[in-house]
Design a protein around this motif. Structure first.
Motif, short mmCIF file in Angstrom:
data_model
loop_
_atom_site.label_atom_id
_atom_site.label_comp_id
_atom_site.label_asym_id
_atom_site.label_seq_id
_atom_site.Cartn_x
_atom_site.Cartn_y
_atom_site.Cartn_z
N VAL A 103 5.26 -5.90 4.47
CA VAL A 103 6.25 -5.91 5.56
C VAL A 103 5.69 -5.25 6.82
O VAL A 103 5.84 -5.77 7.93
CB VAL A 103 7.55 -5.22 5.11
N SER A 115 9.60 -10.59 8.68
CA SER A 115 9.42 -9.43 7.80
C SER A 115 10.47 -9.43 6.68
O SER A 115 10.16 -9.08 5.53
CB SER A 115 9.50 -8.13 8.59
N ASN A 119 9.66 -9.65 2.68
CA ASN A 119 10.22 -8.63 1.79
C ASN A 119 11.08 -9.26 0.70
O ASN A 119 10.96 -8.91 -0.49
CB ASN A 119 11.06 -7.64 2.61
#
Length: 443
Positions: A103, A115, A119
């Motif tokens: 991330v 991001s 994740n």
């Protein structure tokens, strides 16, 4: 950049530019000498481990991502790839650390909007990593092996056709393992036991080789080039299957030997050890930069009986006709016996490449055989497993050029050795896959 970021860019270079994995890593480390030994090892593991398993890794990603790998940006895709490799194959690394690093790197490269995607995909994979559903092995065996061990389907089809399903599976399994470092002892300068003691004192783990009496396996090597034993020329790096070729050749102290395609030189060096720096070895290669690398190693090993020659293996040089007692014809090949070391081979080589290589291999054989004296020995070898590059070439050559196969006398239980050729599978001795044929000139 930290180690994971370097690994991502290395992967992009290898996969997008079709660079060689070993050359890419060598270049990165030479340009960034401040990278610690620990990080070098980690980067190497991330890059080569991901490459060995990249089809399987992409299969996992596609199982948990609505956006498929083919539509992802290269940077995001390779961040996910090295992360999945760590989650699946490097159990000692906490999943939270893997996800956080991925991330942070995504944000660092200004992909803030992705991001959350990175994740979410990684944490979903981590929760289900032990329950990945592979293709059904009984119903779709080719797809199963191709996915689990990351091969193109045509390669699996060829392996099964030639070796049968179970043996093909064993080959795939063996090629998925990281190789050990095998070294060849320079017996002109030191005994094996003396070298073994020296390496242990330098902090390395040392094991006996399982094919050659002149081989050792070393681990905890850090940077081998910094080893005192290496600097003093007490060994060179060489896989045991290549060492076996030299032992089958059985060099004598007064022999004249030609190593037709010698780079990186290991077989010539081992011949020199056995010949006690006597006789004469002509080591050839078509590339001047490779000749220079061999020259540097000859100096380090203090070898006296090798002459280096910049010569093309596909060209016959009349002045060398019938000068050699023995010649080594270790030809360029598809390399499917060394995918442990060069996993990118699995994705870059094609069936058309193999057809082209067979033509080159036969050209080299046609150009080389006249160097051998009547009654002399020619060893033909490749680091691949496929019949058209191996036994089919040998049979064609014997039929047309006055050679016959000779029984191979080695203390190993390997099929076909008494017929004059052997195929060493990676699954047999945890070595490179290799083919060796021993031929005698009869007219």
């Amino acid at each position: 950049m930290n180690a994971r970021e370097i690994a991502v860019y290395a992967l992009i270079d290898i996969l997008e530019q079709q660079s060689y994995n070993n050359l890419t890593l060598k270049k990165i480390f030479s340009e960034n000498k401040d990278i610690s030994t620990q990080d070098r090892a980690f980067i190497t593991e991330l890059v080569n481990g991901t490459l060995r398993n990249i089809i399987y890794i992409d299969y996992i990603i596609n199982s948990f991502s609505n956006t498929k790998t083919k539509k992802m940006k290269p940077l995001i895709l390779n961040i996910l790839r090295i992360s999945v490799y760590q989650i699946k194959f490097m159990e000692k690394i906490p999943t939270s650390a893997v996800c956080n690093e991925a991330v942070n790197f995504t944000k660092k490269k200004k992909f803030n909007g992705l991001s959350g995607f990175v994740n979410g995909v990684l944490r979903n994979i981590a929760r289900n990593i032990d329950n990945i559903a592979l293709p059904d092995e009984e119903k779709t065996p080719i797809e199963f092996l191709a996915t689990k061990y990351s091969y193109e389907k045509w390669v699996i089809e060829k392996l099964i056709k030639q070796f049968g399903y179970e043996k093909a599976k064993e080959i795939c399994k063996a090629n998925a393992l990281a190789p050990k470092v095998s070294i060849c002892v320079n017996t002109n300068k030191i005994t094996k036991n003396e070298l073994k003691d020296m390496l242990i004192k330098e902090g390395m783990n040392v094991e006996e080789g399982n094919i050659s009496n002149n081989s050792l396996y070393i681990t905890k090597t850090k940077n081998i080039a910094n080893s005192n034993a290496f600097k003093k020329g007490y060994f060179h790096i060489m896989d045991q299957s290549s060492m076996l070729l030299v032992e089958i050749l059985n060099p004598k102290e007064d022999d004249v030997i030609i190593d037709v395609c010698s780079a990186p030189g290991g077989k010539s060096f081992y011949c020199s050890y056995i010949m006690k720096n006597k006789g004469k070895i002509f080591s050839r290669d078509i590339h001047s930069h490779k000749i220079e690398l061999i020259k540097d190693t000859i100096k380090r090993l203090d070898i006296k009986n090798i002459d280096l020659e910049l010569k093309d293996g596909t060209i016959f040089y009349k002045e060398n006709e019938e000068i050699a007692d023995k010649i080594i014809v270790d030809v360029p090949c598809s390399g499917f016996g060394i995918v442990r070391k060069k996993p990118d081979i699995k994705y870059t080589k094609t069936e058309d490449d193999i057809k082209e290589l067979v033509c080159i291999q036969r050209e080299i054989l046609k150009a080389s055989y006249k160097y051998v004296k009547k009654g002399g020995t020619l060893l033909y070898s490749t680091c691949t497993l496929f019949e058209e590059e191996n036994i089919q070439n040998v049979k064609w050559f014997c039929k047309n050029y006055g050679f016959e196969l000779c029984s191979i006398d080695i203390p190993l239980n390997i099929e076909d050795k008494h017929k004059g050729y052997i195929t060493i599978l990676p699954s047999m001795f945890n070595t490179d896959g290799f083919f060796i044929a021993k031929l005698k000139r009869i007219n």
